[in-house]
Scaffold this active site. Structure first.
Site, PDB file in Angstrom:
ATOM      1  N   SER A 207      -9.591   2.228   3.446  1.00 35.99           N
ATOM      2  CA  SER A 207      -8.759   2.921   2.486  1.00 35.99           C
ATOM      3  C   SER A 207      -7.796   2.012   1.715  1.00 35.99           C
ATOM      4  CB  SER A 207      -7.935   3.990   3.208  1.00 35.99           C
ATOM      5  OG  SER A 207      -7.014   3.379   4.113  1.00 35.99           O
TER       6      SER A 207
ATOM      7  N   LYS B 269       0.851  -1.196   0.000  1.00 37.76           N
ATOM      8  CA  LYS B 269       0.000   0.000   0.000  1.00 37.76           C
ATOM      9  C   LYS B 269       0.882   1.240   0.000  1.00 37.76           C
ATOM     10  CE  LYS B 269      -3.736   2.205   2.682  1.00 37.76           C
ATOM     11  NZ  LYS B 269      -4.519   2.180   3.935  1.00 37.76           N
TER      12      LYS B 269
ATOM     13  N   SER C 124      -9.574   0.064   7.707  1.00 34.32           N
ATOM     14  CA  SER C 124      -9.061   0.122   6.332  1.00 34.32           C
ATOM     15  C   SER C 124      -8.438  -1.146   5.786  1.00 34.32           C
ATOM     16  CB  SER C 124      -8.029   1.242   6.211  1.00 34.32           C
ATOM     17  OG  SER C 124      -8.696   2.446   5.977  1.00 34.32           O
TER      18      SER C 124
HETATM   19  N1  GLN Z   1     -12.826   4.554   6.926  1.00 39.41           N
HETATM   20  C1  GLN Z   1     -12.125   5.052   8.058  1.00 39.41           C
HETATM   21  C2  GLN Z   1     -11.728   6.492   7.824  1.00 39.41           C
HETATM   22  O1  GLN Z   1     -12.076   6.999   6.822  1.00 39.41           O
HETATM   23  C3  GLN Z   1     -10.923   4.221   8.348  1.00 39.41           C
HETATM   24  C4  GLN Z   1      -9.716   4.555   7.543  1.00 39.41           C
HETATM   25  C5  GLN Z   1      -8.536   3.744   7.925  1.00 39.41           C
HETATM   26  O2  GLN Z   1      -8.650   2.748   8.632  1.00 39.41           O
HETATM   27  N2  GLN Z   1      -7.380   4.199   7.493  1.00 39.41           N
HETATM   28  O3  GLN Z   1     -11.087   7.098   8.636  1.00 39.41           O
END
Ligand code: GLN
Length: 488
Positions: A164, A89, A188
């Protein structure tokens, strides 16, 4: 089917396991260099449709593959992940390779070092294929916040892969890597793994070093693996886990053999089912799939009982206060001076800062910096940030109480299967609310695994989240193996 028609398929149902690949390398049937080349071919044919990889690290990958082949040719013992093609990632840094974090503000930045998790994969023989698309600075649940365009879900390209780490999940689902690394701050890794039908691991906070992870919310950020099979995800976690002097929050706890842990039968384990996760807002098809998963655990000899996590209803606001507060501090370093993008049209230094940030950050990142700065400002700090920290403690204690009675807790990973591209982009609050099942474990620091658990009538994957107490990943893997073996 012709090889062309095969390459045209986006989704690969049952890719090879690490053990199968290893046997091929040891017998000489497969060369690491050829396997890497075949993954690059696959990427070349599928990436234009799915937008998973942002950059490739071919030279480094092929050098590593050649090293593995040389070992195999000599008959030397092969390291655990010898020749395994993996993707990273783009919030984790690799020396000399672009690291964008999905943001325009990091355009052109090439870090001078490797993240610890990346270095550990390579030291174990893995072949690092390249850097993978994600929501900007890991902020999002759909991968639509990337400055480099959305990733598409390999199962249905009209749908999001989740976020994400959407690209990391899609890469495994489309067999554009055998395994990938992602990061999970509020879901994420788990939510995209669930949307794409693969396995994703949330290690205990501190289990895996955050050194070289571009920070979003430092008290919540975790690095973890994606794979097609539970045992392989366990193997990968074992490789990247462990204390790291370069991350003061990394845990000194010894790292068990997670793959061996996952081999133990789930029989006799006590499984908790929290009613709060099966309430309003849960899609009936997702509920039905998870209920089948729970039935499979009973059939495997687990005892299932209700547990109560009544503070779950506060988790989304608490998460979005703490995560944005930390993000507003972490993202202050992007000023047009030290990294990446600098606005060309500025007369004064302070103009240059504000223009670079205005042009470099996307809308969601700006929203979060504003929210977080507000929550931390004088007069609001006590009412918002401090209060959120207090509720965070209550949530963690609630989990500890539950884990005194059960070995693992199972829930849906997300309230719905993958949604359509564009469906939630106009309503940030709806996007935040859909994180309800994942943010609690993030706040509590506990660990978990999401494992594919059936499909909706439209063929969209559903994921079951298996949570376990701090440093108890082995138990979560055991439960996940039992669900996987049921083949729901
Ligand atoms: N969807 C969550 C956010 O937007 C989690 C994102 C993540 O875990 N990096 O913050």
């Amino acid at each position: 089917m012709s090889s062309e028609a095969k390459a045209a398929e986006n989704y690969v149902e049952k890719p090879k396991t690490l053990a199968e690949l290893r046997a091929e390398f040891v017998s000489g049937q497969t060369k690491a260099v050829d396997l890497a080349a075949s993954y690059y071919d696959r990427i070349a044919s599928v990436n234009p449709r799915l937008n998973v990889y942002l950059s490739l690290t071919k030279e480094r990958a092929l050098e590593q593959a050649a090293r593995v082949d040389a070992l195999a040719a000599k008959g030397d013992p092969l390291p655990l992940l010898a020749g395994v093609p993996v993707g990273i990632k783009d919030v984790l840094v690799m020396k000399g390779a672009p690291a964008t974090a999905g943001s325009k503000i990091l355009e052109g930045y090439r870090p001078p070092y490797d993240a610890t998790a990346v270095a550990k994969l390579e030291a174990a023989g893995a072949v690092l294929l390249g850097k993978i698309n994600c929501d900007e600075f890991a902020m999002g649940s759909s991968n639509e916040n990337s400055a480099y365009g959305p990733v598409r879900n390999p199962v249905d390209t009209e749908r999001v892969p989740g976020g994400s780490s959407g690209g990391s999940a899609a890469a495994v689902a489309a067999n554009m890597a055998v395994a990938t690394l992602g990061s999970d701050t509020g879901g994420s890794i788990r939510q995209p793994a669930s949307f794409c039908g693969v396995v994703g691991v949330l290690p205990t906070y501190g289990r895996v070093s955050r050194y070289g992870l571009i920070a979003f919310a430092s008290s919540l950020d975790r690095v973890g693996p994606f794979a097609a099979h539970v045992r392989d995800a366990a193997t990968l976690l074992g490789v990247i886990a462990g204390n790291d002097p370069k991350d003061a929050t990394s845990s000194p706890a010894p790292v068990p053999d997670f793959a061996a842990e996952s081999d133990k039968p789930a029989e006799g384990l006590r499984i908790g089912v929290p009613a709060e996760y099966f309430a309003e807002g849960l899609d009936p098809e997702v509920r039905a799939a998870i209920e089948k998963g729970i039935a499979a655990l009973k059939a495997a000899g687990c005892t299932v009982k209700p547990v109560s996590l009544p503070n779950t209803k506060y988790a989304v606001p608490v998460y979005y206060l703490i995560a944005t507060a930390e993000a507003s501090a972490n993202l202050a370093r992007f000023d047009g001076v030290r990294y990446g993008y600098r606005s060309p049209a500025s007369e004064t230094l302070s103009d240059m800062y504000s223009h670079s940030r205005d042009e470099g950050f996307g809308a969601e990142v700006k929203r979060r910096i504003l929210l977080g700065t507000y929550a931390l400002s004088a007069g609001y700090y006590d009412a918002y940030y401090l209060k959120a920290q207090q509720v965070r403690r209550l949530l963690a204690e609630e989990y500890l109480r539950a884990f005194a009675e059960v070995d693992a807790i199972v829930t849906p990973t997300a309230p719905t299967a993958a949604f359509k591209l564009g469906e939630k982009t106009g309503d940030p609050l709806a996007m935040y609310l859909a994180d309800i099942y994942t943010v609690t474990a993030s706040l509590a620091g506990i660990c978990g695994v999401t494992v594919p658990c059936g499909k909706t009538a439209a063929g969209l994957p559903v994921g079951m989240q298996v949570l376990a107490a701090h440093l108890n990943e082995g138990t979560a893997f055991r439960v996940a193996r039992a669900v996987e073996a049921a083949g729901i």
